[in-house]
Design an enzyme around this catalytic site. Structure first.
Site, PDB file in Angstrom:
ATOM      1  N   GLU A 250       0.826  -1.216   0.000  1.00  0.00           N
ATOM      2  CA  GLU A 250       0.000   0.000   0.000  1.00  0.00           C
ATOM      3  C   GLU A 250       0.860   1.267   0.000  1.00  0.00           C
ATOM      4  O   GLU A 250       0.461   2.294  -0.551  1.00  0.00           O
ATOM      5  CB  GLU A 250      -0.949  -0.007   1.197  1.00  0.00           C
ATOM      6  CG  GLU A 250      -1.898  -1.196   1.247  1.00  0.00           C
ATOM      7  CD  GLU A 250      -2.673  -1.428  -0.040  1.00  0.00           C
ATOM      8  OE1 GLU A 250      -2.947  -0.440  -0.763  1.00  0.00           O
ATOM      9  OE2 GLU A 250      -2.999  -2.595  -0.324  1.00  0.00           O
TER      10      GLU A 250
ATOM     11  N   HIS B 182       1.531   2.148  -3.582  1.00  0.00           N
ATOM     12  CA  HIS B 182       0.406   2.891  -4.161  1.00  0.00           C
ATOM     13  C   HIS B 182       0.436   4.349  -3.689  1.00  0.00           C
ATOM     14  O   HIS B 182       0.217   5.282  -4.467  1.00  0.00           O
ATOM     15  CB  HIS B 182      -0.923   2.253  -3.733  1.00  0.00           C
ATOM     16  CG  HIS B 182      -1.278   1.004  -4.460  1.00  0.00           C
ATOM     17  ND1 HIS B 182      -1.356   0.925  -5.835  1.00  0.00           N
ATOM     18  CD2 HIS B 182      -1.617  -0.238  -3.995  1.00  0.00           C
ATOM     19  CE1 HIS B 182      -1.716  -0.301  -6.190  1.00  0.00           C
ATOM     20  NE2 HIS B 182      -1.873  -1.021  -5.094  1.00  0.00           N
TER      21      HIS B 182
ATOM     22  N   GLU C  33      -0.363  -0.766  -9.997  1.00  0.00           N
ATOM     23  CA  GLU C  33       0.044  -2.021  -9.364  1.00  0.00           C
ATOM     24  C   GLU C  33       1.544  -2.242  -9.483  1.00  0.00           C
ATOM     25  O   GLU C  33       2.165  -2.864  -8.608  1.00  0.00           O
ATOM     26  CB  GLU C  33      -0.723  -3.192  -9.985  1.00  0.00           C
ATOM     27  CG  GLU C  33      -0.645  -4.492  -9.211  1.00  0.00           C
ATOM     28  CD  GLU C  33      -1.398  -4.471  -7.879  1.00  0.00           C
ATOM     29  OE1 GLU C  33      -1.273  -5.455  -7.124  1.00  0.00           O
ATOM     30  OE2 GLU C  33      -2.111  -3.492  -7.589  1.00  0.00           O
TER      31      GLU C  33
END
Length: 398
Positions: free
Chosen positions: A165, A168, A194
């Protein structure tokens, strides 16, 4: 059509949830059939030049075609199936008993959030919270939020989720804020997004250099659990690769074959070559062929993911495209800025982060995903870097 898609999606996803709990695929099958009927109508309404699937794929990976993904996935499958087969009888790593020891959740959270900040997550422009499922959400410039989930007896699961995460989040925080509200201020695709999360999760946070730097700190934080565990033993356990049935629990070697299977099946369902009622048999056949496993239940087989029940046709390929892009970008970064393992061992992550910001983040939607990868790496999307990376790190010694 939009109204009907929304209606069917709402009923289908609820039916899927209930049928999955009961392991009752026949109850879900009619709604799966309706979902793919509507997906065909949607593709026809949008229009396409070669394959219906192109129109749906474009929602998630603009400009990429079914033919291109098919070729890329065929090459990937050819390289990965033998590698997975070679892992089947590999002995389990020694020292895995440390996984049974308690890792206090408060200390996991403190350690993980500190590492995320070291990698470059701007804590002044974002926050960490706990949630039932890890995710990253950007409200706008200066407000990027990460939800995390930790496990008392599975440190790697929680920690690698944080690294994923954080990847991201670094992308979102790397977009140029002066372009907020325009295409230049938005990420280009799910596959590119991704690639950022997979790079920090797999190519950075699983690396030897990374743990040469952080393992002494981890041992100090969890002395009871790791006092007698060497860094090589720790890495061997958290990087173990073994074929399994569940996509979200898969290691980085076998994960992509789970995606290849879904790509092949959803294309067959969309074309009408495969009826929804026949999905369990087709699913089990491909799992046996590519992973050497057959699910005992549909709950652990063709009903394990929510995507199709919600009408997300064309979504699955982006997971593996992210892995392909990540390996290419990592190689290109090393070519431009030198050995990254050495930098990680010294606690330096800024050089990689700034390379990604310059070559990926700041461009927003200026280029298509394929153009962006080609400009950053000098080559169009190609699975050879990913196959080589996984083979080098996981192929059993002879």
């Amino acid at each position: 059509l939009i109204e009907e898609m929304a209606r069917v999606s709402a009923i289908s996803s609820q039916t899927w949830s209930e049928a999955r709990d009961r392991n009752d695929f026949p109850a879900f099958a009619p709604w799966l059939e309706k979902t793919f009927d509507l997906a065909r109508e949607k593709a026809d309404a949008i229009g396409y030049s070669e394959a219906r699937y192109d129109a749906l794929l474009d929602d998630y990976e603009p400009g990429l075609t079914t033919a291109q993904v098919s070729t890329l996935f065929a090459d990937l499958r050819e390289g990965l199936v033998p590698l997975v087969e070679s892992l089947r009888d590999k002995p389990k790593p020694k020292g895995a008993q440390f996984l049974a020891v308690e890792f206090p959740l408060d200390r996991q959270r403190t350690f993980s959030e500190r590492v995320a900040a070291d990698l470059g997550f701007d804590t002044e422009g974002g926050r960490f919270d706990l949630g039932p499922h890890p995710f990253c959400s950007s409200v706008g410039p200066g407000d990027t939020r990460i939800a995390l989930r930790y496990h008392t007896h599975n440190f790697a699961g929680g920690f690698l989720g944080v690294m994923h995460e954080t990847g991201h989040a670094l992308y979102e925080q790397g977009l140029d804020p002066k372009h907020y509200g325009t295409p230049m201020g938005e990420a280009i695709s799910l596959g590119i997004h991704e690639s950022q999360s997979r790079m920090w999760e797999n190519l950075v946070a699983r690396s030897n250099g990374f743990w040469m730097h952080y393992y002494p700190k981890l041992q100090e934080t969890f002395a009871d659990a790791l006092r007698d565990t060497s860094v090589s033993t720790f890495r061997g356990v958290i990087n173990d690769a073994t074929p399994g049935l569940i996509r979200v629990e898969a290691d980085e070697v076998t994960y992509n074959l789970h995606i290849v299977i879904r790509f092949e099946l959803e294309r067959a369902l969309l074309s009408g070559d495969l009826r929804a009622a026949d999905l369990p048999g087709a699913w089990n056949e491909l799992y046996q062929r590519y992973l050497g496993l057959t699910p005992d239940t549909d709950r652990d087989g063709c009903m394990q993911d929510i995507h199709w029940s919600e009408g997300l046709i064309g979504y699955f390929p982006t997971y593996t495209l992210g892995n392909v892009y990540a390996a290419q970008l990592f190689n290109a970064a090393e070519r431009d800025i030198g050995p990254l393992e050495d930098a990680f061992a010294g606690g330096t992550f800024r050089t990689l982060r700034e390379w990604l910001r310059e070559n990926i983040h700041r461009h927003g939607k200026r280029y298509s995903p394929t153009e962006l990868i080609e400009r950053a790496t000098g080559a169009r999307p190609d699975p050879s870097a990913l196959i080589a990376s996984l083979s080098d790190r996981y192929r059993p010694a002879r």
